[in-house]
Design a protein around this motif. Structure first.
Motif, PDB file in Angstrom:
ATOM      1  N   ASP A  80      34.521  38.174  39.126  1.00 32.63           N
ATOM      2  CA  ASP A  80      34.599  36.966  38.288  1.00 32.63           C
ATOM      3  C   ASP A  80      35.107  37.238  36.875  1.00 32.63           C
ATOM      4  O   ASP A  80      35.903  36.475  36.320  1.00 32.63           O
ATOM      5  N   ARG A  81      34.669  38.322  36.289  1.00 31.79           N
ATOM      6  CA  ARG A  81      35.051  38.607  34.909  1.00 31.79           C
ATOM      7  C   ARG A  81      36.551  38.828  34.758  1.00 31.79           C
ATOM      8  O   ARG A  81      37.136  38.497  33.725  1.00 31.79           O
ATOM      9  N   CYS A  82      37.186  39.363  35.802  1.00 31.31           N
ATOM     10  CA  CYS A  82      38.629  39.629  35.757  1.00 31.31           C
ATOM     11  C   CYS A  82      39.428  38.337  35.627  1.00 31.31           C
ATOM     12  O   CYS A  82      40.555  38.344  35.104  1.00 31.31           O
ATOM     13  N   VAL A  83      38.876  37.235  36.125  1.00 37.47           N
ATOM     14  CA  VAL A  83      39.553  35.937  36.073  1.00 37.47           C
ATOM     15  C   VAL A  83      39.427  35.321  34.688  1.00 37.47           C
ATOM     16  O   VAL A  83      40.356  34.674  34.188  1.00 37.47           O
ATOM     17  N   LYS A  84      38.301  35.565  34.031  1.00 39.56           N
ATOM     18  CA  LYS A  84      37.996  34.891  32.769  1.00 39.56           C
ATOM     19  C   LYS A  84      38.432  35.664  31.534  1.00 39.56           C
ATOM     20  O   LYS A  84      38.741  35.073  30.499  1.00 39.56           O
TER      21      LYS A  84
END
Length: 333
Positions: A298-302
């Motif tokens: 998830d963090r890679c998207v944000k």
């Protein structure tokens, strides 16, 4: 406070304004080149390598390209703040460039010798006879047959490989502090490549620094002290050559290394990084590599991952770089 690197690129961002929209070809890129060092800049076509190199000497067409931010220090002076006259004194003399397309860089209206002699006269106070002798000597050094005759040839009368060697001679003959080599041996056969690389290494021993731009990891291994891995306008990883080849910490670097054919492996199929390089007009949010990465969460998207410090000279722009560095990348599917 200024450091003592020969070349110090800081937070360089270059955007292109086109009919389709505005896109960043180079996005907040920073790196340095030490004196007498060969630094490799590697990545797939379209990642921003050539735009980065052309920006150093302000050779990108403006418009459509605009340097939005950054500093490029050479010997402590910011090249981006210099006027045209100051840059002309540096181009060719202190910083030389070997262009990727020699036929477009050489004048079709002048003989090879005239072009070499013109460069020599522009930056040094020597006689016409001496200039022609130096030009002939350098054509011989880059392994052009019958160099005295070739001085009187036009570029279109030479093969692509010979044109490339003329460009290499032109870049080296003034003994510059820095050579920017953009795919310098693409048009050459492997025998001539080896001789040119040997000549480049000799230049390095004479304290000339080299920024070597390529997509060939074999060339990087053979030539470079340090490596910058670039992907979709950003630096993905940087480190000493052995750091990059032995303990790669970015999924993209690991994919590049696993794509190299291995003679010892009995398989009919080469490993490939899944997917394609995204269009610069439509980079994904967060990490630019996330759509092709098997580790995405998830963090890679944000968020866009910063370059994480892994050791003194090894950094990688990945949220899990400190974990990947300890994993055997050769075991990945």
């Amino acid at each position: 406070m200024m450091n003592h690197d020969l070349l110090d690129v800081r937070n360089l961002t270059v955007a292109f304004h086109t009919d389709e929209g505005i896109f960043k070809a180079v996005d907040d890129v920073s790196f340095h080149v030490n004196r007498g060092e060969i630094v490799g800049l590697v990545g797939e076509s379209g990642c921003g390598k050539s735009v980065t190199s052309l920006s150093i000497l302000k050779l990108i067409p403006s418009p459509p390209a605009i340097i939005e931010q950054g500093n490029i220090f050479f010997n402590g002076h910011d090249l981006l703040k210099m006027d045209a006259a100051e840059l002309r004194r540096i181009r060719g003399k202190s910083i030389s460039m070997i262009f990727q397309e020699p036929l477009s860089a050489l004048s079709p209206l002048q003989r090879i010798g005239q072009q070499l002699v013109e460069v020599l006269h522009l930056h040094s106070d020597i006689s016409k006879k001496e200039a022609w002798q130096i030009a002939e000597t350098w054509l011989e050094k880059v392994k052009i047959p019958d160099p005295k005759e070739r001085l009187f040839a036009y570029p279109f009368q030479l093969s692509g490989g010979m044109q490339q060697r003329v460009m290499i001679a032109m870049a080296m003959m003034l003994d510059p502090d820095l050579i920017i080599a953009d795919e310098p041996t693409t048009a050459l056969d492997v025998t001539i490549q080896a001789k040119i690389f040997s000549l480049i290494k000799e230049m390095r021993q004479e304290k000339t620094s080299i920024l070597l731009i390529t997509h060939d990891m074999g060339v990087i291994w053979e030539m470079c002290d340090r490596v910058l891995v670039m992907y979709a306008s950003r630096i993905a990883e940087e480190g000493k050559r052995d750091d990059i080849f032995v303990q790669p910490a970015h999924p993209y670097t690991r994919g590049l290394l696993n794509s190299i054919p291995k003679l010892a492996v009995d398989t009919d199929r080469l490993n490939a990084i899944p997917g394609q390089v995204p269009s610069p007009l439509n980079y994904p949010s967060g990490c630019h590599f996330r759509d092709r990465c098997s580790y995405t969460f998830d963090r890679c998207v944000k968020e866009s991952p910063p370059l994480m410090q892994l050791s003194d000279k090894h950094r990688a722009a990945c949220f899990i770089a400190d974990q990947l560095i300890h994993q055997d990348f050769t075991k990945e599917p």
